[in-house]
Write a protein that holds these residues in place. Sequence first.
Motif, PDB file in Angstrom:
ATOM      1  N   THR A 121       0.817  -1.211   0.000  1.00  0.00           N
ATOM      2  CA  THR A 121       0.000   0.000   0.000  1.00  0.00           C
ATOM      3  C   THR A 121       0.848   1.256   0.000  1.00  0.00           C
ATOM      4  O   THR A 121       0.425   2.295  -0.508  1.00  0.00           O
ATOM      5  N   TYR A 122       2.046   1.170   0.556  1.00  0.00           N
ATOM      6  CA  TYR A 122       2.974   2.292   0.442  1.00  0.00           C
ATOM      7  C   TYR A 122       4.407   1.779   0.327  1.00  0.00           C
ATOM      8  O   TYR A 122       4.717   0.646   0.674  1.00  0.00           O
ATOM      9  N   ASN A 123       5.254   2.645  -0.242  1.00  0.00           N
ATOM     10  CA  ASN A 123       6.689   2.364  -0.440  1.00  0.00           C
ATOM     11  C   ASN A 123       6.940   1.106  -1.268  1.00  0.00           C
ATOM     12  O   ASN A 123       7.757   0.253  -0.927  1.00  0.00           O
ATOM     13  N   ALA A 124       6.217   1.005  -2.373  1.00  0.00           N
ATOM     14  CA  ALA A 124       6.409  -0.101  -3.307  1.00  0.00           C
ATOM     15  C   ALA A 124       6.146   0.397  -4.723  1.00  0.00           C
ATOM     16  O   ALA A 124       5.368   1.334  -4.924  1.00  0.00           O
ATOM     17  N   PRO A 125       6.762  -0.227  -5.725  1.00  0.00           N
ATOM     18  CA  PRO A 125       6.497   0.191  -7.100  1.00  0.00           C
ATOM     19  C   PRO A 125       5.137  -0.301  -7.575  1.00  0.00           C
ATOM     20  O   PRO A 125       4.774  -1.463  -7.373  1.00  0.00           O
ATOM     21  N   ASP A 126       4.379   0.588  -8.184  1.00  0.00           N
ATOM     22  CA  ASP A 126       3.134   0.178  -8.827  1.00  0.00           C
ATOM     23  C   ASP A 126       3.449  -0.887  -9.869  1.00  0.00           C
ATOM     24  O   ASP A 126       4.437  -0.785 -10.605  1.00  0.00           O
ATOM     25  N   ARG A 127       2.609  -1.900  -9.952  1.00  0.00           N
ATOM     26  CA  ARG A 127       2.880  -3.060 -10.808  1.00  0.00           C
ATOM     27  C   ARG A 127       2.987  -2.681 -12.286  1.00  0.00           C
ATOM     28  O   ARG A 127       3.720  -3.322 -13.041  1.00  0.00           O
ATOM     29  N   SER A 129       2.946   1.018 -13.628  1.00  0.00           N
ATOM     30  CA  SER A 129       3.666   2.262 -13.916  1.00  0.00           C
ATOM     31  C   SER A 129       5.038   2.329 -13.263  1.00  0.00           C
ATOM     32  O   SER A 129       5.899   3.097 -13.703  1.00  0.00           O
ATOM     33  N   GLY A 130       5.240   1.549 -12.177  1.00  0.00           N
ATOM     34  CA  GLY A 130       6.494   1.617 -11.444  1.00  0.00           C
ATOM     35  C   GLY A 130       6.578   2.761 -10.464  1.00  0.00           C
ATOM     36  O   GLY A 130       7.553   2.880  -9.708  1.00  0.00           O
ATOM     37  N   GLU A 131       5.564   3.626 -10.430  1.00  0.00           N
ATOM     38  CA  GLU A 131       5.569   4.753  -9.501  1.00  0.00           C
ATOM     39  C   GLU A 131       5.444   4.268  -8.061  1.00  0.00           C
ATOM     40  O   GLU A 131       4.820   3.237  -7.782  1.00  0.00           O
ATOM     41  N   ASN A 132       6.030   5.021  -7.137  1.00  0.00           N
ATOM     42  CA  ASN A 132       5.987   4.655  -5.730  1.00  0.00           C
ATOM     43  C   ASN A 132       4.574   4.787  -5.169  1.00  0.00           C
ATOM     44  O   ASN A 132       3.901   5.794  -5.394  1.00  0.00           O
ATOM     45  N   THR A 133       4.125   3.763  -4.455  1.00  0.00           N
ATOM     46  CA  THR A 133       2.788   3.823  -3.863  1.00  0.00           C
ATOM     47  C   THR A 133       2.794   4.705  -2.613  1.00  0.00           C
ATOM     48  O   THR A 133       3.769   4.758  -1.869  1.00  0.00           O
ATOM     49  N   LEU A 134       1.680   5.389  -2.409  1.00  0.00           N
ATOM     50  CA  LEU A 134       1.489   6.298  -1.275  1.00  0.00           C
ATOM     51  C   LEU A 134       0.247   5.857  -0.524  1.00  0.00           C
ATOM     52  O   LEU A 134      -0.782   5.558  -1.127  1.00  0.00           O
ATOM     53  N   GLY A 135       0.341   5.810   0.808  1.00  0.00           N
ATOM     54  CA  GLY A 135      -0.652   5.124   1.611  1.00  0.00           C
ATOM     55  C   GLY A 135      -1.822   5.940   2.104  1.00  0.00           C
ATOM     56  O   GLY A 135      -2.204   6.966   1.525  1.00  0.00           O
ATOM     57  N   GLY A 136      -2.379   5.468   3.216  1.00  0.00           N
ATOM     58  CA  GLY A 136      -3.685   5.911   3.687  1.00  0.00           C
ATOM     59  C   GLY A 136      -3.719   7.140   4.556  1.00  0.00           C
ATOM     60  O   GLY A 136      -4.799   7.546   4.997  1.00  0.00           O
ATOM     61  N   TYR A 137      -2.571   7.761   4.827  1.00  0.00           N
ATOM     62  CA  TYR A 137      -2.600   9.048   5.524  1.00  0.00           C
ATOM     63  C   TYR A 137      -2.988  10.107   4.496  1.00  0.00           C
ATOM     64  O   TYR A 137      -2.282  11.084   4.242  1.00  0.00           O
ATOM     65  N   SER A 138      -4.130   9.931   3.884  1.00  0.00           N
ATOM     66  CA  SER A 138      -4.583  10.802   2.797  1.00  0.00           C
ATOM     67  C   SER A 138      -6.090  10.678   2.667  1.00  0.00           C
ATOM     68  O   SER A 138      -6.701   9.768   3.226  1.00  0.00           O
ATOM     69  N   ASN A 139      -6.668  11.583   1.901  1.00  0.00           N
ATOM     70  CA  ASN A 139      -8.129  11.570   1.775  1.00  0.00           C
ATOM     71  C   ASN A 139      -8.626  10.620   0.705  1.00  0.00           C
ATOM     72  O   ASN A 139      -9.798  10.235   0.702  1.00  0.00           O
ATOM     73  N   LEU A 140      -7.745  10.219  -0.238  1.00  0.00           N
ATOM     74  CA  LEU A 140      -8.145   9.348  -1.339  1.00  0.00           C
ATOM     75  C   LEU A 140      -7.085   8.269  -1.564  1.00  0.00           C
ATOM     76  O   LEU A 140      -5.893   8.512  -1.353  1.00  0.00           O
TER      77      LEU A 140
END
Length: 361
Positions: A121-127, A129-140
């Motif tokens: 859910t966070y600190n991992a590459p998107d399967r 795009s490869g972009e870093n995942t950002l977690g649930g301390y967010s509104n969406l």
Amino acid sequence: MYEAHGYAAQSSSSPLEPFTFARRELRDNDLLIEVLYCGVCHSDLHTARGEWDGTVYENGTLFPAVPGHEIVGRVKAVGTDVSTMKVGDLVAVGTMVDSCRTCAHCQMGLEQFCEKGATWTYNAPDRISGENTLGGYSNLIVVRQEFALRVSHPEAQLAAVAPLLCAGITMWSPLRYWNAGPGKRVGIVGIGGLGHMGIKLAHALGAQVVAFTTSEEKRQDAFALGADEVVLSKSADEMKRQAGSLDLIVNSVAVAHDLDPYLSLLSLNGTMALVGVPAQSHPSPSATNLIFGRRSLAGSLVGGIPETQELLDFSAKHGILADIETIPIDQIEAAFTRMQRSDVKYRFVIDMQSLRSPNKA
């Protein structure tokens, strides 16, 4: 893209502060989820402070880092091929948002062990795009539909449901794998965010529960949580009385410590499962303790999607919730400080209604 607002660490030495970023467009099988509550896990702190660099995270923490993987929210939009959820549904998201779904482990419902690497859910590459995942301390947050779980607890309990998505499943998985239940004596080491859930779940499964704590002040708390016996682990006499008596120990302590005193409490063929991930390694245990009782030292990593849904359904049926303290998101750094000194009973949960975008009053 969806404009999202959250809190992020910009470096391992900087506090979490307001952060605006873009959530990607929905793919055909994705859900856009409005985050209502997010639990505060010790993994969040380890990640934000870079304490797992070179151990859990081969490439370290990628900044900016938005932690949070104990999420309860409501579906706001769905991709064109989504069939499992609809707009307005209450859902939960845990430690994963995707996996390859085709390898042997994923086919077994063990996505946490995906052979190609689960998308955390966070600190991992998107399967894709490869972009870093950002977690649930967010509104969406955007999640593939298979990784959103159904919530059947009453809406008034949703804040206390959130920690089930990591603390709960981390304890549930070893309890289920090693068949905790009637006729089994189960030890739970550590009465914190994970351990308090372990006591509740092992008790509900029908096991005889022995809780271990270093704090005399937690003895009565452990009984109230469902423990049948409570052992002060600093007491040699209390520990000795448990020698060779436990079928399973789930050790939730996330700091390096001597494992031998606990291994000696296992019965013949007993197992101690480690679920806490310390920043430094535990001292190597004695082989004698293992050999002369055919004992096992094992580890367990959260649970797959089917098992997590099983946990949520079981918890709803038995009225099991985390013991929580709800906080606004601007108190996250104070919560981290208190968590480090075990000053919470037993899980902080962020109320995301406290999050305001920079453009709102």
